[in-house]
Design a protein around this motif. Structure first.
Motif, PDB file in Angstrom:
ATOM      1  N   ALA A  61      -1.638  -7.771  -0.778  1.00 23.56           N
ATOM      2  CA  ALA A  61      -0.565  -8.168   0.134  1.00 23.56           C
ATOM      3  C   ALA A  61      -0.266  -6.706   1.234  1.00 23.56           C
ATOM      4  N   LEU A  62      -0.794  -5.732   0.554  1.00 20.40           N
ATOM      5  CA  LEU A  62      -0.493  -4.467   1.184  1.00 20.40           C
ATOM      6  C   LEU A  62      -2.034  -4.012   1.600  1.00 20.40           C
ATOM      7  N   SER A  63      -1.926  -3.031   2.656  1.00 20.46           N
ATOM      8  CA  SER A  63      -3.191  -2.648   3.286  1.00 20.46           C
ATOM      9  C   SER A  63      -2.948  -1.113   3.851  1.00 20.46           C
ATOM     10  N   VAL A  64      -4.085  -0.175   3.504  1.00 21.58           N
ATOM     11  CA  VAL A  64      -3.858   1.076   4.234  1.00 21.58           C
ATOM     12  C   VAL A  64      -4.361   0.891   5.773  1.00 21.58           C
ATOM     13  N   SER A  65      -3.187   0.735   6.559  1.00 17.72           N
ATOM     14  CA  SER A  65      -3.674   0.569   8.048  1.00 17.72           C
ATOM     15  C   SER A  65      -2.303   0.774   8.776  1.00 17.72           C
ATOM     16  N   ASP A  66      -2.512   0.972  10.033  1.00 20.53           N
ATOM     17  CA  ASP A  66      -1.204   0.781  10.803  1.00 20.53           C
ATOM     18  C   ASP A  66      -1.495  -0.210  11.751  1.00 20.53           C
ATOM     19  N   ALA A  67      -2.211  -1.502  11.377  1.00 20.94           N
ATOM     20  CA  ALA A  67      -2.746  -2.274  12.181  1.00 20.94           C
ATOM     21  C   ALA A  67      -1.252  -3.100  12.762  1.00 20.94           C
ATOM     22  N   SER A  68      -0.411  -3.390  11.797  1.00 22.68           N
ATOM     23  CA  SER A  68       0.670  -4.172  11.918  1.00 22.68           C
ATOM     24  C   SER A  68       1.759  -3.564  12.748  1.00 22.68           C
ATOM     25  N   ASP A  69       2.652  -4.328  13.231  1.00 22.93           N
ATOM     26  CA  ASP A  69       3.881  -3.463  13.947  1.00 22.93           C
ATOM     27  C   ASP A  69       4.819  -2.924  13.022  1.00 22.93           C
ATOM     28  N   PHE A  70       4.718  -3.261  11.825  1.00 17.10           N
ATOM     29  CA  PHE A  70       5.677  -2.833  10.569  1.00 17.10           C
ATOM     30  C   PHE A  70       4.711  -1.877   9.685  1.00 17.10           C
ATOM     31  N   THR A  71       5.123  -0.533   9.649  1.00 21.74           N
ATOM     32  CA  THR A  71       4.315   0.119   8.621  1.00 21.74           C
ATOM     33  C   THR A  71       5.298   1.228   7.899  1.00 21.74           C
ATOM     34  N   ILE A  72       4.968   1.688   6.493  1.00 24.23           N
ATOM     35  CA  ILE A  72       5.674   2.593   5.886  1.00 24.23           C
ATOM     36  C   ILE A  72       4.472   3.752   5.371  1.00 24.23           C
ATOM     37  N   GLU A  73       4.931   5.061   5.782  1.00 25.04           N
ATOM     38  CA  GLU A  73       4.173   6.017   5.394  1.00 25.04           C
ATOM     39  C   GLU A  73       4.361   6.558   3.880  1.00 25.04           C
ATOM     40  N   VAL A  74       3.281   6.493   3.105  1.00 27.53           N
ATOM     41  CA  VAL A  74       3.516   6.968   1.639  1.00 27.53           C
ATOM     42  C   VAL A  74       2.420   8.163   1.315  1.00 27.53           C
ATOM     43  N   GLU A  75       2.504   8.835   0.421  1.00 34.92           N
ATOM     44  CA  GLU A  75       1.633   9.831  -0.127  1.00 34.92           C
ATOM     45  C   GLU A  75       1.154   9.177  -1.310  1.00 34.92           C
ATOM     46  N   THR A  76      -0.363   9.115  -1.206  1.00 38.75           N
ATOM     47  CA  THR A  76      -1.203   8.539  -2.451  1.00 38.75           C
ATOM     48  C   THR A  76      -1.003   9.538  -3.592  1.00 38.75           C
ATOM     49  N   LYS A  77      -1.159   8.873  -4.639  1.00 35.44           N
ATOM     50  CA  LYS A  77      -1.051   9.920  -5.838  1.00 35.44           C
ATOM     51  C   LYS A  77      -2.392   9.886  -6.719  1.00 35.44           C
ATOM     52  N   VAL A  78      -2.980   8.562  -6.873  1.00 36.43           N
ATOM     53  CA  VAL A  78      -4.152   8.554  -7.755  1.00 36.43           C
ATOM     54  C   VAL A  78      -5.118   7.479  -6.972  1.00 36.43           C
ATOM     55  N   VAL A  79      -6.591   7.814  -6.833  1.00 34.78           N
ATOM     56  CA  VAL A  79      -7.400   6.975  -6.077  1.00 34.78           C
ATOM     57  C   VAL A  79      -8.563   6.747  -7.131  1.00 34.78           C
ATOM     58  N   GLU A  80      -8.502   5.278  -7.298  1.00 37.79           N
ATOM     59  CA  GLU A  80      -9.522   4.855  -8.416  1.00 37.79           C
ATOM     60  C   GLU A  80     -10.707   3.859  -7.566  1.00 37.79           C
ATOM     61  N   PRO A  81     -11.823   4.738  -7.177  1.00 32.52           N
ATOM     62  CA  PRO A  81     -12.966   4.045  -6.733  1.00 32.52           C
ATOM     63  C   PRO A  81     -13.672   2.933  -7.904  1.00 32.52           C
ATOM     64  N   LEU A  82     -13.699   1.486  -7.496  1.00 29.74           N
ATOM     65  CA  LEU A  82     -14.306   0.578  -8.674  1.00 29.74           C
ATOM     66  C   LEU A  82     -15.668   0.309  -8.042  1.00 29.74           C
ATOM     67  N   GLY A  83     -16.028   0.754  -6.809  1.00 22.47           N
ATOM     68  CA  GLY A  83     -17.468   0.222  -6.240  1.00 22.47           C
ATOM     69  C   GLY A  83     -16.889  -0.717  -5.013  1.00 22.47           C
ATOM     70  N   VAL A  84     -16.770  -1.891  -5.648  1.00 25.79           N
ATOM     71  CA  VAL A  84     -16.652  -3.134  -4.505  1.00 25.79           C
ATOM     72  C   VAL A  84     -15.160  -2.778  -4.063  1.00 25.79           C
ATOM     73  N   GLU A  85     -14.389  -1.997  -4.524  1.00 24.49           N
ATOM     74  CA  GLU A  85     -13.139  -1.899  -3.834  1.00 24.49           C
ATOM     75  C   GLU A  85     -12.458  -0.474  -4.552  1.00 24.49           C
ATOM     76  N   THR A  86     -11.537   0.069  -3.932  1.00 18.78           N
ATOM     77  CA  THR A  86     -10.953   1.332  -4.350  1.00 18.78           C
ATOM     78  C   THR A  86      -9.264   0.839  -4.353  1.00 18.78           C
ATOM     79  N   ILE A  87      -8.823   1.240  -5.461  1.00 19.38           N
ATOM     80  CA  ILE A  87      -7.315   1.187  -5.809  1.00 19.38           C
ATOM     81  C   ILE A  87      -6.659   2.358  -5.600  1.00 19.38           C
ATOM     82  N   VAL A  88      -5.687   2.268  -4.758  1.00 23.03           N
ATOM     83  CA  VAL A  88      -4.834   3.669  -4.577  1.00 23.03           C
ATOM     84  C   VAL A  88      -3.515   3.523  -4.786  1.00 23.03           C
TER      85      VAL A  88
END
Lengths: 279, 363
Positions: free
Chosen positions: B289-316
């Motif tokens: 339900a969340l996405s890394v983008s500023d496409a919507s008119d409502f966004t919050i900026e956060v600092e990423t901690k850990v990034v898990e690439p799973l191939g088909v998707e990446t969990i941030v």
């Protein structure tokens, strides 16, 4: 690199091992030396440890003696049936201790072990009178009954460990497959515990084989004696001229026990230490 | 093949109630998965159904028969255990045939039934082998063969895949499902793995602390969890939770999270949530339900901690208003750890949870 202390410790360990081995092996080799001598060589005593004319005649002479074979047979019968009886009587108790959770289980296990600590000598006189009252004096049945009783504590412990090693889930699977308690015990638990049960049987046989006091007190007729008692006949009438025969008879007597232990030592040791370490 | 009914079923070990008030109707041929963390009572429930555990309270029916006091053998069930429970002193054929010996069948009939089961599971070549000469997957198949050969009314599976490696587990999952399609039988499957529950079940029963939290189809429990526990337990990565308050902002509702940022609540939820104005609540949002983008008119900026690439998707993974949270990102557009990124929120997927009793407020 092994440290200096480590080397010393190893040397000490081996020295102790050699001493202990010597303690048991010297009499045994002395026995072998005597058994291989001619009657004349007996008189050399320790001065000629390795006989000049070694002979197996002594063994032949002992084994040709029908009485001696009868003693061996008696010993086999008493120790075998006594061991079998111990295993049969101990199995249900051991199964209950292994599988059922009841109040006082630990205390009862310890109480059974405590019985093992009582020396046979202490109870011999009451036991004699009791057996007399039952009319079992001078019978093999009486001796076997005592062997069974003496062997029970350790056998219950050994078999409990053997049953503990059979996963309960196998009995549950059998229950779902439609088998009752007793049938499951016969078809699943017993076959899977059989290595432990065999070890308990052999260990009991070895212990019974070397029993002296019980048959000595219970049996007075020569024809009923097991070899452990009868061997004293050879010793009792000892003159220098029969020492070689006594030695041969002794060797033949202890041979089955030693052979059984050597052949089955791995099974026996694993039965005795099962559950002691996780593996 | 038979329906199974659990009516107010309970199990107490001394003063400890391991399972209580279990009400569950399992339809004929249905595949039901009991799922929950260890100690939640799922295995105890299964063992009560099997007859391996006595029932302290309630009633258990298989078909029309109350089986509370029947022995396991009389219930006409078959069970596959976690450790397979194959009889080590029998070969595969004897293992499979063991349950048939009580059924007055001829030798030829038993042999035919064993061969049938072996063919179905592709273990014909193993029939003469002892269990210790089999791999984990083969043992599992033999255990299943032992179960299906009797054509029982109910199959019970007690965490049967947890001893297998990940690849084999996925394969066996499909095989069990296929088997259920070929030999339709009422099946009750216990697992702690929510992926197994989601992928195999017709209906999932989520258990916690000895009670049922929710019963529903896999998508039901995923999309409409009844409690915070279910919302958290089902789905990987877990749902994100943010504490805050529900407030009115003009004609609209907003959910104000800890750091003061207000997230707009969809208007459609207005009437459902109107009773909860001003209350301390917890917002639940799945990572998708969340996405890394500023496409919507409502966004919050956060600092990423850990990034898990799973191939088909990446969990941030990141922290928001003091809460650890995660978001799924497309692998080619995933940020690096430590980067500051804008997050968009799709609030149509929101859940509001009453922190007092952990229930999700229905909408």
């Amino acid at each position: 690199m092994v440290s200096r202390g480590g080397i010393l410790a190893n040397v000490a360990t081996y020295a102790a091992a050699v001493l202990i081995a010597a303690f048991f092996l010297v009499p045994l080799t002395w026995l072998v030396s005597l058994a291989l001598r001619t009657p004349q060589e007996i008189f050399f005593g320790a001065s000629r440890f390795i006989p000049e004319n070694p002979t197996l005649d002594n063994f032949g002479q002992v084994l040709r003696d029908r009485g001696f074979l009868n003693y061996l047979w008696n010993a086999l019968k008493l120790s075998g049936l006594g061991a079998l009886g111990s295993v049969i009587v101990a199995a249900p108790a051991a199964y209950a201790f292994s599988r059922f959770d009841f109040r006082g289980r630990g205390v009862m296990m310890m109480a059974i072990l405590a019985v093992q600590m009582v020396s046979g000598l202490v109870i011999l006189i009451p036991l004699y009178r009791y057996m007399g009252w039952l009319g079992l004096l001078e019978t093999h049945v009486g001796v076997i009954a005592i062997y069974i009783a003496i062997g029970l504590p350790i056998t219950v412990w050994l078999l409990k460990t053997a049953f503990d090693g059979v996963p309960i889930v196998l009995e549950e699977a059998a229950a779902i497959d439609g088998y009752g308690h007793f049938e499951t015990f016969l078809r699943i638990t017993l076959p899977l515990a059989s290595p432990g049960m065999a070890s308990a049987l052999i260990l009991n046989m070895i212990l019974n084989w070397s029993q002296f006091l019980v048959p000595f007190i219970m049996l007075s007729r020569d024809a009923q004696w097991p070899i452990s008692v009868a061997i004293y006949n050879y010793a009792g009438s000892t003159t220098a001229s029969t020492t070689h025969l006594l030695a041969a008879a002794c060797l033949i007597t202890i041979l089955p026990a030693i052979l059984a232990f050597l052949l089955l030592q791995r099974a026996i040791v694993s039965a005795l230490t099962a559950g002691a370490i996780k593996g | 093949m038979a329906p199974v009914s659990l009516v107010s079923l309970g199990k107490a070990f001394g003063s400890i109630e391991a399972v209580r008030d279990i009400d569950l109707e399992i339809a004929d041929n249905e595949f039901v998965v009991l799922v929950g963390p260890s100690g939640c009572g799922k295995s105890t429930t299964l063992r009560m159904i099997a007859g391996l555990e006595t029932i302290s309270r309630g009633e258990l029916r298989i078909g029309e028969t109350v089986v509370n006091h029947l022995s396991p053998g009389e219930r006409d069930i078959a069970m596959v255990f976690q450790n397979y429970a194959l009889y080590p002193h029998m070969n595969v054929a004897q293992n499979i045939a063991f349950g048939l010996r009580h059924r007055n069948l001829s030798r030829a009939e038993i042999k035919a039934a064993v061969l049938d089961a072996a063919r179905l599971l592709d273990i014909e070549a193993l029939l003469d082998r002892r269990p210790k000469a089999l791999s984990g997957g083969q043992r599992q198949r033999v255990a299943m063969g032992r179960a299906i050969v009797r054509r029982p009314k109910v199959f019970l599976f007690d965490e049967p895949l947890s001893n297998l490696d990940a690849k084999l587990r996925a394969q066996m999952r499909i095989e069990i499902k296929r088997l259920h399609q070929r030999v339709p039988t009422t099946t009750i499957f216990v697992t702690h793995d929510q992926v197994e529950a989601m992928t195999m079940a017709d209906r999932v029963v989520v258990m916690n602390n000895g009670v049922i939290e929710q019963v529903g189809t896999p998508l039901d429990v995923y999309n409409k969890p009844a409690t915070r526990f279910v919302a958290e337990f089902i789905g990987s990565p877990s749902m994100n939770f943010f504490d805050g308050t529900l407030e009115a902002q003009g004609e609209d509702l907003v959910f104000r999270i800890g750091n003061g940022r207000a997230l707009p609540v969809p208007r459609a939820r207005g009437s459902a949530y109107s009773k909860h104005f001003g209350k301390r609540l917890t917002l639940g949002l799945r990572p998708e339900a969340l996405s890394v983008s500023d496409a919507s008119d409502f966004t919050i900026e956060v600092e990423t901690k850990v990034v898990e690439p799973l191939g088909v998707e990446t969990i941030v993974y990141f922290d928001l208003a003091g809460h650890p949270a995660s978001v799924r990102a497309a692998p080619n557009r995933a940020p690096r750890a430590g980067e500051t990124v804008p997050l968009s929120f799709d609030m149509t997927f929101m859940h509001l949870i009453d922190p007092e009793d952990g229930s999700v407020i229905p909408y």
